[in-house]
Design an enzyme around this catalytic site. Structure first.
Site, PDB file in Angstrom:
ATOM      1  N   ASP A   1       0.924  -1.108  -0.057  1.00 45.75           N
ATOM      2  CA  ASP A   1      -0.018   0.080   0.168  1.00 45.75           C
ATOM      3  C   ASP A   1       0.869   1.231  -0.098  1.00 45.75           C
ATOM      4  O   ASP A   1       2.192   1.107  -0.182  1.00 45.75           O
ATOM      5  CB  ASP A   1      -0.827  -0.080   1.153  1.00 45.75           C
ATOM      6  CG  ASP A   1      -0.160  -0.208   2.566  1.00 45.75           C
ATOM      7  OD1 ASP A   1       0.902   0.198   2.641  1.00 45.75           O
ATOM      8  OD2 ASP A   1      -1.008  -0.373   3.622  1.00 45.75           O
ATOM      9  N   LEU A   2       0.443   2.464   0.218  1.00 41.10           N
ATOM     10  CA  LEU A   2       1.169   3.633   0.035  1.00 41.10           C
ATOM     11  C   LEU A   2       2.066   3.630   1.144  1.00 41.10           C
ATOM     12  O   LEU A   2       3.158   4.333   0.981  1.00 41.10           O
ATOM     13  CB  LEU A   2       0.144   4.815   0.033  1.00 41.10           C
ATOM     14  CG  LEU A   2      -0.631   4.900  -1.053  1.00 41.10           C
ATOM     15  CD1 LEU A   2      -1.532   6.156  -0.694  1.00 41.10           C
ATOM     16  CD2 LEU A   2       0.207   5.442  -2.052  1.00 41.10           C
TER      17      LEU A   2
END
Length: 129
Positions: free
Chosen positions: A15-16
């Site tokens: 994810d980020l």
């Protein structure tokens, strides 16, 4: 018998924050199961063509214990715990070194091409014990 499958966490797996997205652990253990079966000498494509049998995941019970991160080197360990005529229960762990990050109990069933339960051929059951 424990099978080990190595992999590296790619950017696309995260994810980020650079942490592995939870659903990707299921992809990791799927790849490991495929390589485990292949390593046993079972050709899933030939099994489908010759016997009309395919494998399907029936149930997954999973525990997310610690996060894996971008560029980690991981190992998925796969061990059969129960083998019946049409069902295989596996214990799978995703590890970073000795640390268990993810643990799952996976029930895989044999199905006919029409989706009905099918009995595993005896030679395959013997390979799984």
């Amino acid at each position: 018998m424990t099978h080990r499958f190595s992999l590296r966490v790619y950017y696309e797996d995260t994810d980020l924050a650079g942490i592995v997205y939870y659903a990707n652990y299921l992809r990791f253990i799927e790849r490991a199961r495929t390589e485990w079966v292949r390593g046993l000498g079972i050709d899933q494509k030939a099994l489908r063509e010759a016997e009309g049998i395919v494998f399907a995941v029936r149930r997954v019970e999973a525990d997310y214990l610690h996060p894996a991160k971008f560029d980690d080197e991981l190992v998925v360990e796969t061990s059969p715990t129960v083998v019946t005529g049409a069902r295989i229960i596996l214990h799978q762990e995703v590890k970073r070194g000795e640390e268990v990050l993810f643990s799952a109990q996976v029930t895989v069933v044999a199905l006919s091409e029409t989706g009905h339960p099918a009995r595993l051929p005896a030679n395959i059951r013997l390979l799984l014990h």
